[in-house]
Design a protein around this motif. Sequence first.
Motif, PDB file in Angstrom:
ATOM      1  N   ASN A   6      28.551  55.413  79.868  1.00 59.41           N
ATOM      2  CA  ASN A   6      28.899  55.097  78.485  1.00 59.41           C
ATOM      3  C   ASN A   6      29.332  53.636  78.388  1.00 59.41           C
ATOM      4  OD1 ASN A   6      29.852  55.032  75.900  1.00 59.41           O
ATOM      5  ND2 ASN A   6      31.158  56.842  76.092  1.00 59.41           N
ATOM      6  N   THR A   7      28.611  52.872  77.603  1.00 60.34           N
ATOM      7  CA  THR A   7      28.950  51.444  77.465  1.00 60.34           C
ATOM      8  C   THR A   7      30.372  51.263  76.933  1.00 60.34           C
ATOM      9  OG1 THR A   7      26.631  51.008  76.938  1.00 60.34           O
ATOM     10  CG2 THR A   7      28.186  49.256  76.463  1.00 60.34           C
ATOM     11  N   LEU A   8      30.789  52.207  76.104  1.00 59.61           N
ATOM     12  CA  LEU A   8      32.118  52.101  75.487  1.00 59.61           C
ATOM     13  C   LEU A   8      33.231  52.203  76.529  1.00 59.61           C
ATOM     14  CD1 LEU A   8      33.482  51.791  72.733  1.00 59.61           C
ATOM     15  CD2 LEU A   8      33.433  54.274  72.507  1.00 59.61           C
ATOM     16  N   SER A   9      33.097  53.116  77.473  1.00 58.73           N
ATOM     17  CA  SER A   9      34.147  53.303  78.473  1.00 58.73           C
ATOM     18  C   SER A   9      33.826  52.567  79.765  1.00 58.73           C
ATOM     19  CB  SER A   9      34.332  54.795  78.771  1.00 58.73           C
ATOM     20  OG  SER A   9      33.174  55.302  79.405  1.00 58.73           O
ATOM     21  N   LYS A  10      32.613  52.053  79.856  1.00 61.29           N
ATOM     22  CA  LYS A  10      32.137  51.357  81.060  1.00 61.29           C
ATOM     23  C   LYS A  10      32.171  52.234  82.294  1.00 61.29           C
ATOM     24  CE  LYS A  10      33.136  46.710  79.460  1.00 61.29           C
ATOM     25  NZ  LYS A  10      33.570  47.217  78.117  1.00 61.29           N
ATOM     26  N   GLN A  11      31.971  53.505  82.113  1.00 60.17           N
ATOM     27  CA  GLN A  11      31.883  54.372  83.282  1.00 60.17           C
ATOM     28  C   GLN A  11      31.037  55.606  82.980  1.00 60.17           C
ATOM     29  OE1 GLN A  11      35.980  55.042  84.041  1.00 60.17           O
ATOM     30  NE2 GLN A  11      36.232  56.561  82.412  1.00 60.17           N
ATOM     31  N   GLY A 152      35.471  45.326  67.968  1.00 61.35           N
ATOM     32  CA  GLY A 152      35.246  44.624  69.225  1.00 61.35           C
ATOM     33  C   GLY A 152      35.327  45.512  70.451  1.00 61.35           C
ATOM     34  N   LYS A 153      35.621  46.772  70.263  1.00 59.67           N
ATOM     35  CA  LYS A 153      35.857  47.621  71.432  1.00 59.67           C
ATOM     36  C   LYS A 153      34.593  47.930  72.238  1.00 59.67           C
ATOM     37  CE  LYS A 153      35.774  52.003  68.881  1.00 59.67           C
ATOM     38  NZ  LYS A 153      36.577  53.176  68.474  1.00 59.67           N
ATOM     39  N   LEU A 154      33.452  47.898  71.590  1.00 55.42           N
ATOM     40  CA  LEU A 154      32.228  48.206  72.327  1.00 55.42           C
ATOM     41  C   LEU A 154      31.796  47.025  73.207  1.00 55.42           C
ATOM     42  CD1 LEU A 154      29.929  50.286  72.770  1.00 55.42           C
ATOM     43  CD2 LEU A 154      28.671  49.118  70.970  1.00 55.42           C
ATOM     44  N   SER A 155      31.855  45.843  72.653  1.00 53.53           N
ATOM     45  CA  SER A 155      31.388  44.671  73.404  1.00 53.53           C
ATOM     46  C   SER A 155      32.542  43.911  74.037  1.00 53.53           C
ATOM     47  CB  SER A 155      30.591  43.738  72.495  1.00 53.53           C
ATOM     48  OG  SER A 155      31.373  43.325  71.396  1.00 53.53           O
ATOM     49  N   ASN A 156      33.751  44.452  73.908  1.00 53.86           N
ATOM     50  CA  ASN A 156      34.910  43.830  74.522  1.00 53.86           C
ATOM     51  C   ASN A 156      35.113  42.416  74.008  1.00 53.86           C
ATOM     52  OD1 ASN A 156      37.130  43.624  76.159  1.00 53.86           O
ATOM     53  ND2 ASN A 156      35.961  42.960  77.959  1.00 53.86           N
ATOM     54  N   LEU A 226      20.238  46.377  75.829  1.00 54.96           N
ATOM     55  CA  LEU A 226      21.522  45.749  76.147  1.00 54.96           C
ATOM     56  C   LEU A 226      21.848  44.604  75.194  1.00 54.96           C
ATOM     57  CD1 LEU A 226      23.454  46.547  78.307  1.00 54.96           C
ATOM     58  CD2 LEU A 226      22.276  45.051  79.898  1.00 54.96           C
ATOM     59  N   ASP A 227      20.838  43.981  74.680  1.00 54.39           N
ATOM     60  CA  ASP A 227      21.074  42.848  73.788  1.00 54.39           C
ATOM     61  C   ASP A 227      21.559  43.267  72.408  1.00 54.39           C
ATOM     62  OD1 ASP A 227      18.691  44.048  73.264  1.00 54.39           O
ATOM     63  OD2 ASP A 227      17.550  42.206  72.963  1.00 54.39           O
ATOM     64  N   LEU A 228      21.574  44.568  72.176  1.00 53.24           N
ATOM     65  CA  LEU A 228      22.027  45.025  70.869  1.00 53.24           C
ATOM     66  C   LEU A 228      23.509  45.372  70.847  1.00 53.24           C
ATOM     67  CD1 LEU A 228      19.100  47.301  69.644  1.00 53.24           C
ATOM     68  CD2 LEU A 228      19.571  44.921  69.113  1.00 53.24           C
ATOM     69  N   VAL A 229      24.130  45.361  72.000  1.00 46.37           N
ATOM     70  CA  VAL A 229      25.537  45.741  72.065  1.00 46.37           C
ATOM     71  C   VAL A 229      26.342  44.898  71.069  1.00 46.37           C
ATOM     72  CG1 VAL A 229      27.595  45.831  73.510  1.00 46.37           C
ATOM     73  CG2 VAL A 229      25.384  46.468  74.460  1.00 46.37           C
ATOM     74  N   PRO A 231      25.629  41.694  68.252  1.00 45.12           N
ATOM     75  CA  PRO A 231      26.569  42.253  67.290  1.00 45.12           C
ATOM     76  C   PRO A 231      26.155  43.606  66.708  1.00 45.12           C
ATOM     77  CG  PRO A 231      25.150  40.681  66.200  1.00 45.12           C
ATOM     78  CD  PRO A 231      24.718  40.718  67.643  1.00 45.12           C
ATOM     79  N   HIS A 232      24.891  43.965  66.909  1.00 42.81           N
ATOM     80  CA  HIS A 232      24.371  45.094  66.141  1.00 42.81           C
ATOM     81  C   HIS A 232      25.175  46.392  66.302  1.00 42.81           C
ATOM     82  CE1 HIS A 232      21.627  47.426  63.838  1.00 42.81           C
ATOM     83  NE2 HIS A 232      21.189  48.133  64.856  1.00 42.81           N
ATOM     84  N   HIS A 233      25.334  46.842  67.529  1.00 39.95           N
ATOM     85  CA  HIS A 233      26.023  48.118  67.707  1.00 39.95           C
ATOM     86  C   HIS A 233      27.519  48.015  67.438  1.00 39.95           C
ATOM     87  CE1 HIS A 233      22.491  49.803  70.254  1.00 39.95           C
ATOM     88  NE2 HIS A 233      22.265  49.806  68.964  1.00 39.95           N
ATOM     89  N   GLU A 234      28.084  46.900  67.764  1.00 43.39           N
ATOM     90  CA  GLU A 234      29.500  46.693  67.456  1.00 43.39           C
ATOM     91  C   GLU A 234      29.734  46.852  65.953  1.00 43.39           C
ATOM     92  OE1 GLU A 234      32.848  46.789  68.577  1.00 43.39           O
ATOM     93  OE2 GLU A 234      32.063  45.476  70.145  1.00 43.39           O
ATOM     94  N   ASN A 235      28.837  46.278  65.183  1.00 44.61           N
ATOM     95  CA  ASN A 235      28.997  46.320  63.736  1.00 44.61           C
ATOM     96  C   ASN A 235      28.676  47.693  63.155  1.00 44.61           C
ATOM     97  OD1 ASN A 235      29.698  43.698  63.974  1.00 44.61           O
ATOM     98  ND2 ASN A 235      27.820  42.838  63.104  1.00 44.61           N
ATOM     99  N   GLU A 236      27.670  48.310  63.725  1.00 46.44           N
ATOM    100  CA  GLU A 236      27.340  49.663  63.298  1.00 46.44           C
ATOM    101  C   GLU A 236      28.525  50.590  63.505  1.00 46.44           C
ATOM    102  OE1 GLU A 236      23.342  50.246  65.267  1.00 46.44           O
ATOM    103  OE2 GLU A 236      23.888  52.257  64.638  1.00 46.44           O
ATOM    104  N   LEU A 237      29.080  50.476  64.701  1.00 44.35           N
ATOM    105  CA  LEU A 237      30.219  51.309  65.069  1.00 44.35           C
ATOM    106  C   LEU A 237      31.379  51.056  64.102  1.00 44.35           C
ATOM    107  CD1 LEU A 237      31.521  51.653  68.707  1.00 44.35           C
ATOM    108  CD2 LEU A 237      33.095  51.223  66.852  1.00 44.35           C
ATOM    109  N   ALA A 238      31.623  49.781  63.817  1.00 42.52           N
ATOM    110  CA  ALA A 238      32.716  49.424  62.907  1.00 42.52           C
ATOM    111  C   ALA A 238      32.498  50.048  61.532  1.00 42.52           C
ATOM    112  CB  ALA A 238      32.817  47.909  62.798  1.00 42.52           C
ATOM    113  N   GLN A 239      31.296  49.918  61.013  1.00 42.85           N
ATOM    114  CA  GLN A 239      30.987  50.462  59.692  1.00 42.85           C
ATOM    115  C   GLN A 239      31.211  51.966  59.650  1.00 42.85           C
ATOM    116  OE1 GLN A 239      26.889  49.447  59.665  1.00 42.85           O
ATOM    117  NE2 GLN A 239      27.213  47.339  59.015  1.00 42.85           N
TER     118      GLN A 239
END
Length: 510
Positions: A6-11, A152-156, A226-229, A231-239
């Motif tokens: 999981n990219t979010l937890s890095k494990q 910012g939690k997904l991309s740290n 990986l290149d979407l982490v 801003p794309h996924h960070e922003n999606e997650l935020a929304q």
Amino acid sequence: MIRVYNTLSKQKETFQPLEEGKVGIYLCGPTVYDKSHIGHMVGPIIFDTIKRYLSYSGYDVTWVVNITDVDDKLIMKSRERGIPMEAIAEEMTADYLSNLASLGVDQIDHMPKATENIDEIIQFTRELIDKGFAYAVDGDVFFDVNADQGYGKLSNRTADAAQGEGGEAAARKKSSSDFALWKAAKEDEPSWDSPWGQGRPGWHIECSAMSRRILGESFDIHGGGLDLVFPHHENELAQSECCHGKPMVSYWMHNGLMRAGDATGKVGGRSDRDENDSETQATVETKISRSKGAGGLADLIETHGGERIRFFLLRTHYRSTIVFSEAGLQEAGTALESFYRLFERYERITGNCFYKLVPTTQRPEENSRDQCEFLQQVDVHRQSYLDHMDDDFNTGGATSDLFDLVRTINRYIDQNEIEQSASEQHLAALTIAVQILRDLSGILGIFSSPQKNEAGNDELTGQLMELMIALRAEARASKNFEIADRIRDGLAEIGVTIEDRKDGTGWRVG
RNA sequence: GGCUCCGUGGCCAAGUGGCUAAGGCAGCGGAUUGCAAAUCCGCCAUCACCGGUUCGAAUCCGGUCGGAGCCUCCA
């Protein structure tokens, strides 16, 4: 037990779907402004395989891949070519779909398009404004990054480290890291009615809106390159999380990016015309999307075949970088030959076509009872394969088990001289083993149908070859090896290989 | 500058604390073959480097060197 990185937890985490027995997967698909290149296929192929494996493991999987058919690049392209944006989107979507089909990606359940979900997008944007996470300025609507505690939690990344898009919109934003949910229409841009005037969706909002519509406010897996982490996924997650007040997805999965690695700087067999400065380019490896020769996927499929490309991609772990090269593809092709040969061998022995075996769709219970030694070995490899796949879909490790299976089966045939005469027992065991190979390779989405072997398939060639082989057999019988070898060598020169097997002489092209 | 990641045999590539470090390609030796091809058997690495933690490390920690990605659009 399946484990997923999981990219979010890095494990790696134990996979546990939100709803027992069901899995929802959303993969970010292409922006259809140009033809797809091989890098675009990495995600679809790995997630197609993941869905197959989850289905095999008993889950009911719903897989969504979106099509982004409105954005800046599409608008630019439309101006360049002087045709409507929709026409470009339609053309490139067709290209994308045909590539997917060639690569055996056929597990997608929904392919929503941004332009067909404008109502949802507007609704979603409105909800964010109502909840205080977004604000409208002169027809634009921006997401207020500072209102989101978790940003910012997904991309740290911290909110202020994340620079949003600049340009003339920057002046109207509260913070430079705020990003657009809705963009006011400029001259000659495709646009839709909205509470904020004529405009179009921002890049990230469509995924939040469409994933919610199809998979719900929370779902299991969200994937992409990986290149979407950021801003794309960070922003999606935020929304989505600001809008719903709960986690958007359980597991964020990101595939590694592909790099172009041929010394010549070629991608897809095309020459790199615009590169004319010195030799420095010789060893340069770049991300495919930035390489000058990107493209030519259709050519690549034409020359190598979809199966080889798919196998090439699945031989490495999905999270690692894949260096694309002609040589690598060639090697994958060579490696596949041993499977094709076994399939032919199996058919000669049993009269059954490997490709007509129906894959078992259910994962069998643990090891089988009292079997012969051979089937026990087969089981060991099967179990190893499943263990590999359970461990974050380790297709690279799993393919090694497939090769082990092939060797085990060939050895069984050799040792028991099954080609010469097969007992019922042998045939039964062989059939079970080959069926397992069928099931496991089916999970990777390979060997579902015979690869067209262009040459040598017609009746006349068959008859001529029969004649050549008969003549050679006569020569050999009378120990006239000079003639026999002349026949064999001559055929080799035109690409036909003669094989003297235990059960008779055969031939193959290539 | 900030944030990630990687460096395993000739090449590709699994393995991320403990049986003899998967598998593929190439190579070598053998079985088989009239000779080949195919198939089978066998051989081929101490894990970039240095130091540390540990009974024990490719696997953890620190450092060095080398490479990649993101921080602007990107699968």
